[in-house]
Design a protein around this motif. Structure first.
Motif, PDB file in Angstrom:
ATOM      1  N   LEU A   1     114.131 -41.811  89.044  1.00 58.01           N
ATOM      2  CA  LEU A   1     114.085 -42.889  90.036  1.00 58.01           C
ATOM      3  C   LEU A   1     114.951 -44.060  89.570  1.00 58.01           C
ATOM      4  CD1 LEU A   1     110.229 -42.752  90.672  1.00 58.01           C
ATOM      5  CD2 LEU A   1     112.032 -41.604  91.965  1.00 58.01           C
ATOM      6  N   GLU A   2     115.656 -44.638  90.536  1.00 52.83           N
ATOM      7  CA  GLU A   2     116.633 -45.684  90.224  1.00 52.83           C
ATOM      8  C   GLU A   2     116.067 -47.062  90.571  1.00 52.83           C
ATOM      9  OE1 GLU A   2     119.744 -44.716  89.282  1.00 52.83           O
ATOM     10  OE2 GLU A   2     119.735 -42.600  89.862  1.00 52.83           O
ATOM     11  N   ALA A   3     116.649 -48.083  89.960  1.00 55.39           N
ATOM     12  CA  ALA A   3     116.337 -49.458  90.341  1.00 55.39           C
ATOM     13  C   ALA A   3     116.611 -49.629  91.835  1.00 55.39           C
ATOM     14  CB  ALA A   3     117.195 -50.435  89.544  1.00 55.39           C
ATOM     15  N   GLY A   4     115.770 -50.380  92.517  1.00 57.59           N
ATOM     16  CA  GLY A   4     115.995 -50.686  93.922  1.00 57.59           C
ATOM     17  C   GLY A   4     115.455 -49.647  94.887  1.00 57.59           C
ATOM     18  N   GLU A   5     114.934 -48.534  94.376  1.00 56.24           N
ATOM     19  CA  GLU A   5     114.353 -47.548  95.300  1.00 56.24           C
ATOM     20  C   GLU A   5     112.936 -47.976  95.704  1.00 56.24           C
ATOM     21  OE1 GLU A   5     115.646 -43.187  95.155  1.00 56.24           O
ATOM     22  OE2 GLU A   5     115.273 -43.653  93.061  1.00 56.24           O
ATOM     23  N   LEU A   6     112.580 -47.638  96.941  1.00 54.95           N
ATOM     24  CA  LEU A   6     111.211 -47.835  97.421  1.00 54.95           C
ATOM     25  C   LEU A   6     110.684 -46.449  97.762  1.00 54.95           C
ATOM     26  CD1 LEU A   6     108.802 -49.477  98.382  1.00 54.95           C
ATOM     27  CD2 LEU A   6     110.072 -50.144 100.389  1.00 54.95           C
ATOM     28  N   VAL A   7     109.777 -45.950  96.935  1.00 52.67           N
ATOM     29  CA  VAL A   7     109.404 -44.537  96.967  1.00 52.67           C
ATOM     30  C   VAL A   7     107.965 -44.375  97.439  1.00 52.67           C
ATOM     31  CG1 VAL A   7     109.212 -42.441  95.569  1.00 52.67           C
ATOM     32  CG2 VAL A   7     110.900 -44.181  94.957  1.00 52.67           C
ATOM     33  N   ALA A   8     107.751 -43.472  98.382  1.00 49.70           N
ATOM     34  CA  ALA A   8     106.389 -43.130  98.794  1.00 49.70           C
ATOM     35  C   ALA A   8     105.944 -41.893  98.031  1.00 49.70           C
ATOM     36  CB  ALA A   8     106.345 -42.841 100.290  1.00 49.70           C
ATOM     37  N   LEU A   9     104.749 -41.949  97.489  1.00 49.39           N
ATOM     38  CA  LEU A   9     104.161 -40.790  96.820  1.00 49.39           C
ATOM     39  C   LEU A   9     103.034 -40.310  97.714  1.00 49.39           C
ATOM     40  CD1 LEU A   9     104.150 -39.143  94.195  1.00 49.39           C
ATOM     41  CD2 LEU A   9     102.656 -40.878  93.204  1.00 49.39           C
ATOM     42  N   THR A  10     103.218 -39.148  98.320  1.00 50.73           N
ATOM     43  CA  THR A  10     102.231 -38.656  99.275  1.00 50.73           C
ATOM     44  C   THR A  10     101.663 -37.311  98.819  1.00 50.73           C
ATOM     45  OG1 THR A  10     103.811 -37.441 100.632  1.00 50.73           O
ATOM     46  CG2 THR A  10     103.513 -39.755 101.165  1.00 50.73           C
ATOM     47  N   GLY A  11     100.654 -36.858  99.552  1.00 55.46           N
ATOM     48  CA  GLY A  11     100.013 -35.583  99.229  1.00 55.46           C
ATOM     49  C   GLY A  11      98.536 -35.713  99.499  1.00 55.46           C
ATOM     50  N   PRO A  12      97.870 -34.575  99.739  1.00 58.21           N
ATOM     51  CA  PRO A  12      96.440 -34.620 100.060  1.00 58.21           C
ATOM     52  C   PRO A  12      95.606 -35.139  98.896  1.00 58.21           C
ATOM     53  CG  PRO A  12      97.253 -32.342  99.928  1.00 58.21           C
ATOM     54  CD  PRO A  12      98.430 -33.231  99.781  1.00 58.21           C
ATOM     55  N   SER A  13      94.373 -35.478  99.196  1.00 53.73           N
ATOM     56  CA  SER A  13      93.442 -35.928  98.162  1.00 53.73           C
ATOM     57  C   SER A  13      93.352 -34.875  97.057  1.00 53.73           C
ATOM     58  CB  SER A  13      92.071 -36.146  98.805  1.00 53.73           C
ATOM     59  OG  SER A  13      91.163 -36.584  97.846  1.00 53.73           O
ATOM     60  N   GLY A  14      93.460 -35.317  95.823  1.00 57.17           N
ATOM     61  CA  GLY A  14      93.381 -34.399  94.686  1.00 57.17           C
ATOM     62  C   GLY A  14      94.694 -33.763  94.308  1.00 57.17           C
ATOM     63  N   SER A  15      95.788 -34.150  94.971  1.00 60.11           N
ATOM     64  CA  SER A  15      97.077 -33.509  94.677  1.00 60.11           C
ATOM     65  C   SER A  15      97.733 -34.065  93.413  1.00 60.11           C
ATOM     66  CB  SER A  15      98.026 -33.662  95.874  1.00 60.11           C
ATOM     67  OG  SER A  15      98.224 -35.022  96.193  1.00 60.11           O
TER      68      SER A  15
END
Ligand SMILES: Nc1ncnc2c1ncn2[C@@H]1O[C@H](COP(=O)(O)OP(=O)(O)OP(=O)(O)O)[C@@H](O)[C@H]1O
Ligand SMILES: [Mg+2]
Length: 225
Positions: A32-46
């Motif tokens: 991951l680079e400076a300036g990125e806006l990252v979503a971390l998704t996935g079901p509960s417990g992932s």
């Protein structure tokens, strides 16, 4: 091109529960680079919270490594690692983690106690940050005297007061209504663009995901997209 700000290489995490191994992360690699806006998704417990706690050095991987600004977290001694992380990263927790007996301002001052600045400078920075999140008139309120959205904004001010290069936010809007969630995401977005801060936000909310420039999806501890 500059080296990525945060690199995870083949990170796995297995929790041992009695005689059973619970794999929470399996061979996760991301850069991951400076300036990125990252979503971390996935079901509960992932594995979202587990990955964020490993990224932020709060937990250790069972295998693999995490490097921030080219420094391998596992090569550092405990004290060195916590000082390095405190100076580089901010955290927003789903449950706020504010200290009940301290005022909003005192909560935001906490991360600055390790910084060699005067008492007045520390107060000024905390007040400035609380004004920025719209709580300039709530400096002396304790967490219990604030709404959920206001408490979350205090926790954001606390995470940002040391001007981190990386912000980790674990479901920062999970307990908030749509309007409060929008305010929080607008703040995160502003930090992201103004300071080129790398922001990693775990969430279930598609409205939040829409704010982000990159998505990492976990399923059963693996990156699937
Ligand atoms: N301290 C722990 N001890 C044992 N198992 C754990 C521990 N923490 C997490 N796990 C297990 O690791 C897996 C991933 O959990 P994690 O909390 O990272 O998921 P998550 O994606 O954040 O879920 P949620 O969306 O519900 O917050 C789950 O199966 C969980 O039961
Ligand atoms: Mg979680």
């Amino acid at each position: 091109m500059a080296a990525p700000l945060l690199v995870a290489e083949n990170v796995s995490k297995t929790f041992r529960m009695g005689s059973v191994d619970v794999p929470a992360l399996r061979d996760v690699s991301v850069a991951l680079e400076a300036g990125e806006l990252v979503a971390l998704t996935g079901p509960s417990g992932s594995g979202k919270s587990t990955l964020l706690s490993i990224f932020s050095g709060l937990a250790r991987p069972t295998a693999g490594r995490v490097c921030i600004q080219g420094a391998d977290l596992s090569d550092m001694a405990e004290a060195e690692r916590s000082a390095f992380l405190a100076g580089t990263c901010g955290y927003i927790f789903q449950s706020f983690n504010l200290i009940d007996v301290l005022s909003a301002q005192e909560n935001v001052e906490l991360p600055l106690w390790e910084v060699p600045i005067s008492r007045s400078e520390r107060r000024a920075r905390a007040v400035e940050m609380l004004e920025k999140v719209g709580l300039g008139t709530r400096l002396n309120h304790r967490p219990a005297q604030l709404s959920g959205g206001q408490q979350q904004r205090v926790s954001i001010a606390r995470a940002l007061v040391r001007r981190p290069k990386i912000l980790f936010a674990d479901e920062p809007t999970a307990n908030l209504d749509a309007q409060a969630s929008e305010q929080i995401m607008a703040l995160i977005q502003e930090l992201n663009t103004a300071n080129a801060c790398l922001c990693i936000v775990s969430t279930h909310d598609p409205d939040i995901v829409a704010y982000t420039s990159r998505k990492i999806r976990l399923l059963d501890g693996r990156v699937v997209a």
